[in-house]
Design a protein around this motif. Structure first.
Motif, short mmCIF file in Angstrom:
data_model
loop_
_atom_site.label_atom_id
_atom_site.label_comp_id
_atom_site.label_asym_id
_atom_site.label_seq_id
_atom_site.Cartn_x
_atom_site.Cartn_y
_atom_site.Cartn_z
N GLY A 1 -7.63 7.77 0.21
CA GLY A 1 -6.30 7.50 -0.33
C GLY A 1 -6.36 7.08 -1.79
O GLY A 1 -5.53 7.52 -2.61
N SER A 2 -7.34 6.25 -2.15
CA SER A 2 -7.50 5.82 -3.54
C SER A 2 -7.88 6.99 -4.44
O SER A 2 -7.31 7.17 -5.53
CB SER A 2 -8.58 4.73 -3.64
OG SER A 2 -8.23 3.60 -2.87
N ALA A 3 -8.83 7.80 -3.99
CA ALA A 3 -9.25 8.97 -4.77
C ALA A 3 -8.08 9.93 -4.96
O ALA A 3 -7.92 10.53 -6.03
CB ALA A 3 -10.41 9.68 -4.06
N ASP A 4 -7.24 10.07 -3.94
CA ASP A 4 -6.06 10.92 -4.00
C ASP A 4 -5.10 10.46 -5.10
O ASP A 4 -4.64 11.26 -5.94
CB ASP A 4 -5.35 10.88 -2.64
CG ASP A 4 -4.35 12.01 -2.47
OD1 ASP A 4 -3.46 12.12 -3.31
OD2 ASP A 4 -4.46 12.77 -1.49
N CYS A 5 -4.82 9.15 -5.14
CA CYS A 5 -3.90 8.60 -6.14
C CYS A 5 -4.46 8.73 -7.56
O CYS A 5 -3.73 9.06 -8.49
CB CYS A 5 -3.60 7.14 -5.83
SG CYS A 5 -2.60 6.88 -4.35
N ILE A 6 -5.76 8.48 -7.70
CA ILE A 6 -6.39 8.59 -9.03
C ILE A 6 -6.40 10.04 -9.49
O ILE A 6 -6.18 10.34 -10.67
CB ILE A 6 -7.82 8.01 -8.97
CG1 ILE A 6 -7.77 6.51 -8.65
CG2 ILE A 6 -8.56 8.24 -10.28
CD1 ILE A 6 -9.09 5.92 -8.23
N LEU A 7 -6.64 10.96 -8.55
CA LEU A 7 -6.66 12.38 -8.90
C LEU A 7 -5.29 12.86 -9.36
O LEU A 7 -5.19 13.71 -10.26
CB LEU A 7 -7.13 13.21 -7.70
CG LEU A 7 -7.38 14.70 -7.94
CD1 LEU A 7 -8.47 14.90 -9.00
CD2 LEU A 7 -7.77 15.39 -6.65
N LEU A 8 -4.23 12.32 -8.80
CA LEU A 8 -2.88 12.68 -9.25
C LEU A 8 -2.65 12.27 -10.70
O LEU A 8 -1.98 12.98 -11.45
CB LEU A 8 -1.83 12.01 -8.34
CG LEU A 8 -1.66 12.62 -6.94
CD1 LEU A 8 -0.73 11.75 -6.10
CD2 LEU A 8 -1.12 14.05 -7.03
#
Length: 312
Positions: free
Chosen positions: A109-116
């Motif tokens: 979830g954290s990687a997803d938000c940072i990737l956005l």
């Protein structure tokens, strides 16, 4: 105090959605459909970008990474949830199992938000500095940014998970959710959790607030650059490359912020249950639909892929 943490005998139980079997079956069908659509949609986007060389650009590279993250992210929650809904008895999960699920949930979830946020930077460079785009967004930088999002997500998830599961848990208890999320698990601890709640807030600021502010700043410059474009067709083309990303950002950050950026004292299990369904089932399902419908190049590539499969 029971030393269940050390012996591994501690079991958590997930709260069922309903006590009525008929309602549980209906919920199972809806969740299964959303999970299958999410898997097939994100897998289709990933494979389409992988196969078509015309989509081998930084924007689609990050989109393929986002699709793969969504596959693993939803698979961290959905299979156990679906099995629990159909189970006659309450679904139990061990302490190590709960810790593993929480770790991968926070990590992905954290990687997803940072990737956005990284994708917003990519659009900022493409629209505001088009002549220097290929120079700035080199493949080396793209890989470094993608790996950096994974590394930061891994570090934050490891620190937070280890900190929480060092807490003493008195006995087997019911988690007020359908998976091992941070706040519901912390509420089962038999010790003061103020430090852990503060740590969760700091992690939430790093993962949600800072990336969202960077995305907002990027879109301020993007909007200013689009308004300077004289032709209506040029403005529409520039906006169309950003609209799908902006829609996904609002869905992702809006839901998660309602849980993790609000005071823990105001946390409601009922509200948490509903919002959690949105960002664990609905958002991963909608993301590929949003990108495929709003992006002409990806839509055309998907159509070609489907036509080839039909002709086989």
């Amino acid at each position: 105090m029971e030393e269940a943490n050390q012996t591994g005998r501690l079991l958590f139980h997930f709260r069922p959605f309903s006590r009525l079997p008929e309602v549980q079956v209906l919920i199972f069908v809806f969740f299964l459909i959303m999970y299958v659509v999410s898997l097939s949609g994100n897998m289709s986007i990933f494979l389409t970008i992988w196969i078509h060389r015309c989509l081998h650009t930084p924007m689609y590279f990050f989109l393929a990474n986002l699709a793969s993250l969504e596959i693993f992210y939803s698979s961290t929650i959905a299979p156990l949830t679906l099995a629990g809904i159909l189970s006659v008895e309450r679904t139990a999960i061990s302490l190590p199992g709960c810790g593993a699920q929480m770790f991968f949930f926070i990590f992905l979830g954290s990687a997803d938000c940072i990737l956005l946020a990284i994708m917003a930077y990519d659009r900022f460079v493409a629209i505001c500095h088009p002549l220097r785009y290929t120079l700035i967004m080199s493949w080396r930088l793209c890989v470094q940014l993608a790996l950096g999002s994974l590394l930061l997500g891994f570090i934050l998830a490891m620190q937070l998970t280890v900190l929480i599961f060092r807490l003493p848990f008195c006995s087997s208890k019911e988690i007020s959710l359908f998976y091992c999320d941070v706040l519901p698990v912390m509420r089962l601890a038999c010790a003061d959790t103020h430090v852990h709640e503060a740590t969760l807030f700091v992690v939430s600021v790093i993962v949600l607030t800072i990336p969202f502010l960077l995305i907002l700043l990027s879109y301020v410059f993007i909007a200013a650059a689009i308004l300077k474009i004289r032709s209506a067709e040029g403005r529409h083309k520039a906006f169309s490359t950003c609209s799908s990303h902006l829609t996904v950002v609002l869905l992702q950050y809006g839901c998660t912020s309602l849980i993790y950026l609000c005071p823990s004292s105001s946390y409601s299990p009922e509200r948490g249950q509903v919002i959690s369904v949105v960002y664990t089932f609905i958002t991963p399902m909608l993301n590929p639909l949003i990108y495929s419908m709003r992006n002409r190049e990806l839509k055309d590539a998907l159509k070609k892929a489907v036509m080839k499969l039909l002709l086989l």
